[in-house]
Structures are given as C-alpha cells and as structure tokens.
Design an enzyme around this catalytic site. Structure first.
Site, PDB file in Angstrom:
ATOM      1  N   HIS A 220      33.119  10.652  69.722  1.00  0.00           N
ATOM      2  CA  HIS A 220      33.515   9.330  69.253  1.00  0.00           C
ATOM      3  C   HIS A 220      32.871   8.963  67.913  1.00  0.00           C
ATOM      4  O   HIS A 220      33.192   7.916  67.335  1.00  0.00           O
ATOM      5  CB  HIS A 220      33.132   8.281  70.299  1.00  0.00           C
ATOM      6  CG  HIS A 220      34.066   7.114  70.346  1.00  0.00           C
ATOM      7  ND1 HIS A 220      34.940   6.806  69.317  1.00  0.00           N
ATOM      8  CD2 HIS A 220      34.280   6.170  71.293  1.00  0.00           C
ATOM      9  CE1 HIS A 220      35.635   5.741  69.637  1.00  0.00           C
ATOM     10  NE2 HIS A 220      35.253   5.322  70.825  1.00  0.00           N
ATOM     11  N   ARG A 221      31.981   9.786  67.401  1.00  0.00           N
ATOM     12  CA  ARG A 221      31.388   9.503  66.097  1.00  0.00           C
ATOM     13  C   ARG A 221      32.335   9.817  64.953  1.00  0.00           C
ATOM     14  O   ARG A 221      32.221   9.216  63.868  1.00  0.00           O
ATOM     15  CB  ARG A 221      30.087  10.309  65.939  1.00  0.00           C
ATOM     16  CG  ARG A 221      28.981   9.883  66.881  1.00  0.00           C
ATOM     17  CD  ARG A 221      27.817  10.845  66.851  1.00  0.00           C
ATOM     18  NE  ARG A 221      28.165  12.161  67.371  1.00  0.00           N
ATOM     19  CZ  ARG A 221      27.276  13.132  67.616  1.00  0.00           C
ATOM     20  NH1 ARG A 221      25.987  12.923  67.374  1.00  0.00           N
ATOM     21  NH2 ARG A 221      27.670  14.300  68.092  1.00  0.00           N
TER      22      ARG A 221
END
Length: 399
Positions: free
Chosen positions: A332-333
């Site tokens: 999710h980064r």
C-alpha cells in the site's frame, strides 16, 4: 527502518533466502556439491568456502616428575602407614518375639511425578526461514482487493484448447496458465501494479522494475525424499505471447522437479501467483514478501453454495456458472486501492474474452478455430418453444 537492498545481498531472493543459506552450507562442506553458478555467486559475494577450523584440543602441561633419588630418600625416611582391618558389622537381628518387618516400597517424590506439558521443537531450515520471512512481511503495509468472476467461458475455451493439443502437438494447458497470462496482460496496461518499494540512502523510494517477473509456488522433492516449497519466477513475462509464456512456465516447473534451479531463477521476483483452489479454498489473503509489488491468490472454481445441490437442468435453465475468487494483496506504500480494484476488473474482463484475449491465445497456439464467446442468456418459456426452434434452425442454416 527496513533494511535497504544495497546493504542486504540476499534481498533480491525474497522468500528464497533460506535456499541460499542451505546451498551455502553445502558449499562450505564441499564446493563440488553445488553447481558452478552457485559457486560463482558465493565467490562474488566474498563468502569463504572454508569451514571454521575447530579449536585445537588444549593439552595440559606435563607435570614435572620429581627426581628418583629424592623420591627414594623420602620413601625411606617416611615409613608407609599400615592399614588396619576394619571390624565387620553384623546384620541387625529382630528382637525376640517379634516378626521380621515387611519391606516397604520407596516413596515417590513430588519432583519425579510426570506432568503434562508442551513439547518444544526448534525450527530449522525452510521452517525457520519461513518464520523469519513472515516476521519480515509484517513490516510491509498491505491491503487486499477481492473479486468474484464467472469461469464458464474459461472452462469451455480450455476444453477446446486441450482437445486440439491432444490431437496435434500434445501438452496440456491448465487454468493457472490462463489466469497467470491474464494477470500479465493486465499489467501491460497497468504497469503501476508492478511497482515495488525500497529504502535507498535512508529515503523511501518507489522502484519501477524493467520487467514483469512472475513468481510461482512449486512443490519440490529433494534428493533425500523430503519436500520443500520453492518460488522461482518467470522473467520478462510482458514480452511473451501465450505460447512462449506456457513454454517458460513448464520449463521452470521441470527444472524445479529435477532440482536444477539456478541463482537467477530465484532472484528478482516482482509479483507472485499462488493457487490454493485445488484444496477447495474459496479465497486466500497470502502474505506479501518484502521487495515484491503484489501477490495474487486464486481460489476454487465451484458453483455458489446455494446452487451446489441443484440439478444440471436447473443450473442450465437459470444460467448458473461456476465462480472463481481472485485476491490482490499489494504494497500500500506504492499501490493504491483504486489501482488494485481496476486491475482485478481488467483481469475479469480478459477472462471473459475482452481485448481479443482468447483470440490471441488461439493464434499463438495455431488453433484453427474461433474461441467461444461470452454472451447473455436468452430467457424462454414453453410458449416460446416454437420461436426457439426457429432460431436454432436459422443458426444451423447460417453455418
């Protein structure tokens, strides 16, 4: 802070780090036990093949013997003590008029009483490496998207493909081949799903790999009969048509079964595919290894639970299809939820024949037929039987 790939020479191997350590142990014992490719890898990393030398056994200093002459004079000067005989004790006799006491059983101490408790088994080899990788994966902030899709068209077109291969060149195409290729096709149009995360010089960095390297989980049997799960990857998938992808897939499976996987086969994985549907699992949320962009889980292909007891006639009349659940677990980064959802939507459309997906597969395999197309069902009733028969006759006449 996560360790950067510049400081960790094994970071490119991801979940396969345990195998590198195992190969290095064999290399230390005897370099000839590993292939020339592995030896070159260890030499390039500056690792020594010499096992640490065992410490030499400490030799106690020899005691200096006293001169014989001095010992003789001391012996002559001091007479040796004479050992006196020790009195022999008699066994205790019972008192008159009393019987001999019965022998008593020894009392069991509280410390020797068996207790129920857990057993402890230290993890070694792949089990220990798996535990380490799972701990490392906790540092990756992930999210998961889930999508269901019908597989009637996938099932029917696979049947057509394998029937043709059986009559022609041989071989067999699996559902994983087709689904894996759909994932690769979708990444061609959405390369951001292949982005990975790294910390370079202490700064968070998004890495865009040059190629799509699809990792596959393969059950491998070792020479001693034990089994282990390895995860090699197919390199440069985005440049392949389906025939080349299918061939590369089968080649890497054969290499894994023959224990001939090399260093390059394990390194550089960007995305992974795991198929747990063979065990009947509806869907899974697998752990994402550090250094990869996403991992996709494929569930079982089955009718919805509410229709699993229905007859074939009911399934056909209601146009009920088997369904497949695909999950996308992503870093999710560097990948957002909207991107993952759009990616699964494209995979869904491809498996329903969008963008000439099956046409491309048939052409690459040189199948001289048109693939089966996806279409909406036509509802009919008893009153429409005549109209339905007329449409069938029109269809037959057209062909």
């Amino acid at each position: 802070m996560a360790e950067s790939s510049q400081n960790n020479p094994l970071s490119d191997f991801g979940a396969n780090e345990w195998l590198v350590d195992e190969m290095f142990d064999q290399y230390r014992q005897d370099p000839s036990k590993v292939s020339a490719e592995w030896r070159a890898h260890f030499e390039a990393q500056g690792r020594s093949n010499g096992a640490p030398a065992a410490p030499a056994a400490a030799t106690p200093p020899a005691a200096s013997a006293p001169p014989k002459q001095t010992a003789t004079k001391q012996a002559a000067a001091t007479p040796a003590p004479v050992a006196k005989p020790r009195p022999v004790s008699k066994a205790a006799e019972p008192a008159k008029g009393t019987s001999s006491p019965e022998p008593r059983e020894p009392k069991t101490s509280a410390s020797s009483t068996p207790t129920d408790g857990p057993s402890h088994t230290p993890l070694r080899g792949i089990a220990a490496a798996t535990a380490k990788n799972m701990d490392t994966s906790l540092t990756v902030p992930t999210a998961t998207s889930v999508r269901n899709l019908p597989v009637k068209l996938l099932w029917d077109n696979r049947t057509v493909i394998n029937n043709h291969l059986k009559r022609a060149r041989g071989g067999k195409v699996s559902f994983t081949h087709l689904i894996g290729y759909a994932l690769v096709r979708a990444i061609r149009s959405m390369p951001e799903m292949n982005n990975t995360y790294a910390e370079i010089d202490g700064k968070p960095t998004m890495v865009s790999p040059a190629h799509v390297n699809l990792g596959l989980a393969i059950d491998q049997q070792k020479k001693d009969g034990t089994r282990q799960l390895v995860a090699p990857s197919i390199k440069g998938c985005e440049t392949m048509d389906f025939a080349a992808f299918w061939t590369a897939y089968e080649e890497i499976v054969v290499k894994a079964r023959d224990n001939k996987l090399g260093v390059d086969d394990y390194a550089g994985t960007t995305i992974s595919l795991t198929n747990v549907g063979g065990l009947g699992t509806s869907h899974s949320v697998p752990r994402l290894m550090a250094g990869q962009a996403a991992i996709f889980g494929v569930g079982s292909m089955e009718y919805p639970p509410e229709y699993q007891g229905a007859s074939e006639e009911t399934l056909t009349r209601n146009a009920v299809s088997k369904i497949l659940t695909i999950t996308s677990t992503y870093d999710h980064r560097v990948i957002q939820g909207a991107q993952s959802g759009e990616f699964l939507r494209q995979v869904h459309q491809l498996l329903l024949g969008a963008d000439g997906f099956y046409d491309e597969i048939f052409a690459s395999l040189r199948i001289p037929y048109q693939p089966i197309r996806w279409g909406s069902d036509i509802a009919t009733s008893h009153d429409d039987d005549i109209s339905k028969q007329a449409r069938i006759l029109e269809l037959i006449h057209a062909y």
